[in-house]
Design a protein around this motif. Structure first.
Motif, PDB file in Angstrom:
ATOM      1  N   ILE A 482       0.838  -1.202   0.000  1.00 41.67           N
ATOM      2  CA  ILE A 482       0.000   0.000   0.000  1.00 41.67           C
ATOM      3  C   ILE A 482       0.868   1.246   0.000  1.00 41.67           C
ATOM      4  CG2 ILE A 482      -1.668   1.325   1.372  1.00 41.67           C
ATOM      5  CD1 ILE A 482      -2.768  -1.434   2.319  1.00 41.67           C
ATOM      6  N   ASP A 483       1.903   1.242   0.816  1.00 39.98           N
ATOM      7  CA  ASP A 483       2.822   2.380   0.887  1.00 39.98           C
ATOM      8  C   ASP A 483       3.503   2.601  -0.464  1.00 39.98           C
ATOM      9  OD1 ASP A 483       4.286   4.433   2.119  1.00 39.98           O
ATOM     10  OD2 ASP A 483       5.914   3.079   2.665  1.00 39.98           O
ATOM     11  N   ARG A 484       3.881   1.516  -1.105  1.00 35.40           N
ATOM     12  CA  ARG A 484       4.554   1.632  -2.402  1.00 35.40           C
ATOM     13  C   ARG A 484       3.616   2.182  -3.466  1.00 35.40           C
ATOM     14  NH1 ARG A 484       7.893  -3.337  -5.354  1.00 35.40           N
ATOM     15  NH2 ARG A 484       8.655  -2.117  -7.132  1.00 35.40           N
ATOM     16  N   ARG A 485       2.350   1.720  -3.423  1.00 36.03           N
ATOM     17  CA  ARG A 485       1.390   2.169  -4.440  1.00 36.03           C
ATOM     18  C   ARG A 485       0.981   3.620  -4.239  1.00 36.03           C
ATOM     19  NH1 ARG A 485      -4.090   2.396  -4.609  1.00 36.03           N
ATOM     20  NH2 ARG A 485      -4.307   1.253  -2.658  1.00 36.03           N
ATOM     21  N   LEU A 486       0.694   3.985  -2.975  1.00 38.82           N
ATOM     22  CA  LEU A 486       0.163   5.319  -2.713  1.00 38.82           C
ATOM     23  C   LEU A 486       1.243   6.384  -2.616  1.00 38.82           C
ATOM     24  CD1 LEU A 486      -2.637   4.559  -0.084  1.00 38.82           C
ATOM     25  CD2 LEU A 486      -2.881   4.937  -2.537  1.00 38.82           C
ATOM     26  N   ASN A 487       2.407   6.011  -2.068  1.00 34.13           N
ATOM     27  CA  ASN A 487       3.427   7.011  -1.770  1.00 34.13           C
ATOM     28  C   ASN A 487       4.712   6.830  -2.548  1.00 34.13           C
ATOM     29  OD1 ASN A 487       1.685   8.060   0.280  1.00 34.13           O
ATOM     30  ND2 ASN A 487       2.314   6.366   1.604  1.00 34.13           N
ATOM     31  N   GLY A 488       4.751   5.784  -3.383  1.00 36.02           N
ATOM     32  CA  GLY A 488       5.961   5.567  -4.175  1.00 36.02           C
ATOM     33  C   GLY A 488       7.129   5.064  -3.355  1.00 36.02           C
ATOM     34  N   GLU A 489       6.879   4.621  -2.126  1.00 39.99           N
ATOM     35  CA  GLU A 489       7.941   4.150  -1.251  1.00 39.99           C
ATOM     36  C   GLU A 489       8.203   2.660  -1.488  1.00 39.99           C
ATOM     37  OE1 GLU A 489       9.800   5.797   0.998  1.00 39.99           O
ATOM     38  OE2 GLU A 489       8.857   7.731   0.600  1.00 39.99           O
ATOM     39  N   ARG A 490       9.460   2.284  -1.506  1.00 43.08           N
ATOM     40  CA  ARG A 490       9.838   0.865  -1.499  1.00 43.08           C
ATOM     41  C   ARG A 490      10.687   0.651  -0.253  1.00 43.08           C
ATOM     42  NH1 ARG A 490      13.767  -2.570  -4.463  1.00 43.08           N
ATOM     43  NH2 ARG A 490      12.788  -4.608  -4.774  1.00 43.08           N
ATOM     44  N   ASP A 491       9.984   0.599   0.883  1.00 43.45           N
ATOM     45  CA  ASP A 491      10.657   0.635   2.181  1.00 43.45           C
ATOM     46  C   ASP A 491      11.179  -0.748   2.541  1.00 43.45           C
ATOM     47  OD1 ASP A 491      11.590   1.178   4.674  1.00 43.45           O
ATOM     48  OD2 ASP A 491       9.772   2.189   5.381  1.00 43.45           O
ATOM     49  N   LEU A 492      12.286  -1.124   1.922  1.00 37.66           N
ATOM     50  CA  LEU A 492      12.877  -2.436   2.180  1.00 37.66           C
ATOM     51  C   LEU A 492      13.415  -2.541   3.594  1.00 37.66           C
ATOM     52  CD1 LEU A 492      14.731  -3.001  -1.213  1.00 37.66           C
ATOM     53  CD2 LEU A 492      12.687  -4.184  -0.402  1.00 37.66           C
ATOM     54  N   ALA A 493      13.825  -1.415   4.165  1.00 39.24           N
ATOM     55  CA  ALA A 493      14.338  -1.439   5.538  1.00 39.24           C
ATOM     56  C   ALA A 493      13.251  -1.898   6.503  1.00 39.24           C
ATOM     57  CB  ALA A 493      14.860  -0.055   5.927  1.00 39.24           C
ATOM     58  N   PHE A 494      12.021  -1.388   6.332  1.00 41.71           N
ATOM     59  CA  PHE A 494      10.897  -1.827   7.157  1.00 41.71           C
ATOM     60  C   PHE A 494      10.640  -3.309   6.961  1.00 41.71           C
ATOM     61  CE2 PHE A 494       6.333  -2.848   6.510  1.00 41.71           C
ATOM     62  CZ  PHE A 494       5.953  -2.954   7.841  1.00 41.71           C
ATOM     63  N   LEU A 495      10.626  -3.740   5.713  1.00 39.37           N
ATOM     64  CA  LEU A 495      10.321  -5.136   5.409  1.00 39.37           C
ATOM     65  C   LEU A 495      11.376  -6.063   6.007  1.00 39.37           C
ATOM     66  CD1 LEU A 495       7.898  -6.159   3.827  1.00 39.37           C
ATOM     67  CD2 LEU A 495       9.350  -6.311   1.792  1.00 39.37           C
ATOM     68  N   GLU A 496      12.626  -5.688   5.863  1.00 42.00           N
ATOM     69  CA  GLU A 496      13.719  -6.525   6.359  1.00 42.00           C
ATOM     70  C   GLU A 496      13.742  -6.557   7.883  1.00 42.00           C
ATOM     71  OE1 GLU A 496      18.352  -7.343   5.117  1.00 42.00           O
ATOM     72  OE2 GLU A 496      17.547  -5.304   4.938  1.00 42.00           O
ATOM     73  N   ARG A 497      13.512  -5.393   8.484  1.00 40.42           N
ATOM     74  CA  ARG A 497      13.499  -5.307   9.949  1.00 40.42           C
ATOM     75  C   ARG A 497      12.442  -6.244  10.543  1.00 40.42           C
ATOM     76  NH1 ARG A 497      11.749   0.270  13.024  1.00 40.42           N
ATOM     77  NH2 ARG A 497      12.249  -0.345  15.167  1.00 40.42           N
TER      78      ARG A 497
END
Length: 870
Positions: A482-497
């Protein structure tokens, strides 16, 4: 970038602390585990409602439409008096678990109408009767009723007849991150003049009585005839301003031990304002105009239909004068702009209003939650030590747990404590409006002061060690998407953490909940409370174990969620290919076991459905043929792997091909589809296309699971054909119950034997969409079953979404199914636009049941409306 999104960006970058202040005060602090210091863990009896206005809380505060900072140092809330009640109305009333005929139950009418993610604007409404509040009547009538009867609600007492009540609205608007304007508005809805006393209250949470605090004690003093000075060592100097107040009163936020136990008070007591106003006891308030709790007083004589309001202020001393700008109008305009940017499909005014209130309820039910188990177990230096048995009783295996955070609650009155699987669903709609907060919440529950050292995630306050469905990996992945679609974020740090901590939790599940080591799981009640024949968290009266269809399916889903995350991380770091292969293998073993390739299996070919299996100590086993949600949950364990992902990860591709070549016995749950020029898409699913059709024949049958408002938790087939199990001379039964529970399992406060529940319906809709992505438009089923009307699975998912939307949207007669049969709430112009977000819904009529403000997971309606329309 609108103004609210800009504030969120500032908060994420820690440029401005826009989330410091908010609607973080609980609706109920009494009757909780935290406040329970009884010998036998009887929380409801130890701290009842009747003590709440007299007794200092240890762990947190409650209030009516309250406000506080993120560490709950300073609280604000309104108190009201209609001239007839024996106590001030300063908190919501309800029945305790033992009192209610369906366990705990709030007995008030209140609504969360609006809120923004930074709490820059919030609005709530409370409906206050002009007659004496019927406390005794509510308690006595509900005590008289049985589990077979409906709950007796406030509106049933007649106190709203002839509209003899006040609508009291509280609005909060932030001029900046720390400067809060508070507008209290009252309307007399009745046919005759009536008087309302309004007491805006500000107080410090009591941190000084218990003997732990080393900070300077907080203090309040009179500044002017209209303002109170507040000092707290970590927050600083603030002013609370009450323009035009008749008086400023002061006391201490301390218990009234004289009225509670006949012991002389050591100071002025927290109920002093009620004594002053109702009893005329002037000596109850502090004569020196100082203390730790203060209030203003407004006496409003209101003619029929008359409105009166006052604007208050809570701000740093250095903030300066208020200024002429209408902060409320500005922040409301910005809220409108923010929410206009959220919907991805056009909505009617009614649909938009439902979404707005769903988001508002979700934001209002954030709560300051404080619970330090080690302190709770050993007691406080200045108080009587807890009973010795406490060290071995409730939550004693969680001494590491240190909770002191703003957390999304299921419902701040009926469930004013987090629930692990509820929270995962809350974060899906929250990610649409505040992905930063959603990510922080998911990461928080995986931190070392929450997660047990053995890897278990805390379940909920009443039993931290209970087991909720393992949906955190799913939620982390969906928030990321959702974050990637709406905000263009690819927050791999969150996913990995999160992924690394989830590895520990997955290992805990494998080691603790697969008793026979055969990849079939016995998770316990798994949030589904009384869905089965027995209490699945307790030792079985028959002995033996239950191999659970839902527990096993959740673990298959968990494996696929972890596989999906690992594949995403592997695209940036190829080390994760090995871990992806490991979860690929886990899924295959679980799927093979569930489907009977290496064990007896949970699938029943004759019925075309999955069931729980009971294994008795004698070695005998059989499937308990209850057609319930546990047989639908296998559909959730489904993922598609795109060819581009497989081709980019040669290590994972080699391992997958090895399994396909050398372990065909385990690969019955893998399907592949070749597309010219696109390679092969792989479908990993616990349920193949043939079994999918058979399950959907029941799920989409209106005589079984399909309701006009979603999918029931139990097939309606069991209304006329109850399931009965006779073991060792004892009989156990499950029958279809579309409304409140008639069984005492889990206190009788929820029912999975017929009603419609949002979280599992939402997961079913998502799963059907994923199946459609693989199977395409040619795979069609009858909807409803037997109608001859053929739909593909995307269309089925959309129809289910629309049926669930019908719980909230007005029908052709102007009624909202979820509001139930009461004519007043359906048609009265001062009621009909206010939506309640219930815990679950009647399986036939759609009427709301259980907790009335469970906006946590029921706020998923906002996600469904904004993606699938009306």
């Amino acid at each position: 970038m609108n103004a609210e999104k800009a504030r969120l960006a500032q908060a994420e970058k820690q440029e401005e602390h826009w989330r410091r202040w908010g609607t973080y005060v609980s609706d109920r602090a009494w009757g909780t585990v935290r406040e329970d210091y009884s010998p036998n863990g009887t929380a409801w009896d130890y701290f009842p409602f009747e003590h709440a206005h007299l007794r200092a809380f240890r762990w947190s505060e409650d209030a009516l439409l309250g406000w506080c900072d993120n560490h709950q140092r300073v609280c604000f809330g309104i108190a009201l008096w209609n001239g007839k009640d024996a106590i001030l109305k300063e908190r919501l009333y309800g029945l305790s678990g033992p009192q209610g005929n369906h366990s705990e139950d709030v007995k008030e009418l209140y609504y969360y109408l609006d809120a923004t993610p930074t709490h820059s604007y919030c609005k709530g409404l409370y409906k206050y009767p002009q007659a004496a509040f019927p406390y005794a009547q509510l308690a006595e009538e509900n005590k008289r009723r049985t589990r077979l009867d409906a709950e007796y609600e406030l509106i049933d007492t007649g106190v709203f007849n002839d509209d003899r009540y006040f609508d009291v609205t509280v609005e909060y608007a932030k001029a900046d991150a720390n400067d809060t304007r508070i507008r209290v508005t009252a309307v007399n809805r009745g046919p005759v003049a009536a008087t309302l006393w309004v007491l805006p209250q500000v107080w410090f949470r009591n941190t000084w009585t218990w003997g732990w605090s080393r900070d300077l004690p907080p203090a309040m003093t009179r500044e002017t005839e209209e303002s109170v000075g507040l000092f707290e060592s970590t927050l600083g100097d603030y002013l609370f301003t009450c323009p035009g107040t008749e008086a400023l009163l002061f006391t201490e936020n301390e218990g009234n031990s004289l009225r509670l136990w006949g012991v002389p008070n050591r100071s002025y007591a927290k109920d002093a304002f009620g004594q002053y106003l109702i009893e005329g006891n002037v000596a109850a308030v502090h004569p020196d105009d100082r203390g730790t709790k203060a209030c203003g007083i407004y006496t409003w004589h209101l003619q029929p239909g008359e409105t009166r309001s006052v604007t208050l202020r809570l701000a740093p001393r250095a903030a300066g004068p208020m200024g002429p700008e209408d902060v409320f109008a500005l922040r409301l305009k910005e809220a409108d702009e923010f929410y206009a940017s959220i919907a991805s499909v056009p909505l009617s005014a009614d649909g938009s209003a439902v979404c707005r209130q769903a988001f508002a309820g979700l934001l209002w039910t954030k709560q300051y939650f404080h619970y330090v188990v080690e302190e709770w177990l050993r007691g406080d230096p200045t108080t009587t030590p807890p009973p010795p048995g406490r060290r071995y009783g409730r939550n004693s295996e969680w001494p590491h747990l240190f909770n002191e955070d703003i957390i999304s609650m299921p419902d701040k009155w009926e469930y004013p404590w987090y629930a692990a699987w509820d929270l995962a669903f809350h974060m899906i709609p929250l990610a649409m409006i505040d992905a930063g907060f959603a990510k922080k919440q998911m990461a928080l529950f995986l931190r070392e002061w929450y997660m047990h050292p053995n890897g278990q995630i805390p379940a909920y306050e009443w039993a931290l060690g209970d087991v909720n469905p393992p949906v955190h990996a799913w939620a982390c992945w969906r928030i990321y998407q959702i974050d990637r679609r709406l905000n263009g974020e690819r927050d791999l740090a969150f996913l990995e953490r999160c992924f690394h901590k989830l590895l520990m939790n997955f290992t805990w599940w494998v080691n603790r909940k697969d008793e026979l080591g055969n990849n079939v799981f016995e998770g316990g009640f798994l949030g589904l409370d009384n869905i089965g024949v027995f209490d699945r968290s307790a030792p079985l009266p028959t002995g033996g174990t239950i191999e659970q269809s839902d527990g096993t399916s959740w673990m298959a889903m968990y494996s696929l969620n972890m596989l999906t995350i690992a594949l995403e991380l592997a695209q940036s770091n190829h080390i994760y290919e090995d871990i992806a292969s490991k979860f690929f293998e886990h899924f295959l073993y679980i799927a093979s076991a569930a489907n009977g390739r290496t064990t007896d299996g949970l699938w029943d070919e004759e019925d075309g459905f999955y069931y729980d299996m009971l294994r008795l100590p004698s070695g005998e086993w059989f499937r308990m043929k209850v057609r319930s949600m546990v047989g639908i949950i296998p559909l959730f364990a489904m993922e598609n792997i795109e060819p581009t992902v497989i081709d980019a990860l040669p290590g994972f591709r080699r391992r997958m091909q090895w399994f396909l070549r050398n372990r065909p016995d385990l690969c019955g749950n893998i399907a592949s589809m070749a597309e010219r020029g696109m390679g092969e898409r792989r479908m990993l699913s616990l349920v193949g296309p043939r079994r999918l059709r058979r399950i959907l024949e029941r799920v989409l049958d209106e005589r079984e699971f399909l309701s006009p408002y979603g999918v029931r938790a139990l097939s309606r087939y069991h209304a006329e054909h109850p399931y009965s199990l006779n073991v060792d001379g004892a009989s156990y039964e499950v029958k279809y119950e579309p409304a409140e529970s008639s069984t005492g399992l889990f206190g009788g406060n929820s029912n999975w034997r017929g009603p419609i529940w949002f979280p599992v319906n939402y997961l079913l809709i998502e799963s059907l969409q994923r199946f459609h992505h693989y199977l395409g438009e040619d795979f069609k089923v009858e909807f409803p079953a037997g109608s001859g009307n053929k739909l593909d699975l995307w269309e089925v998912a959309t129809e289910l979404s629309h049926r669930m939307s019908a719980l909230f949207l007005r029908d052709k007669e102007g009624r909202r199914a979820g509001l139930g049969p009461n004519t007043k709430v359906q048609s009265d112009p001062n009621f009909r636009d206010y939506v309640l977000f219930y815990e679950y819904f009647h399986g036939d009529t759609g009427a709301g049941l259980g907790a009335s403000h469970q906006t946590g997971w029921t706020a998923l309606i906002a996600k469904l409306l904004t993606q699938n329309g009306e």
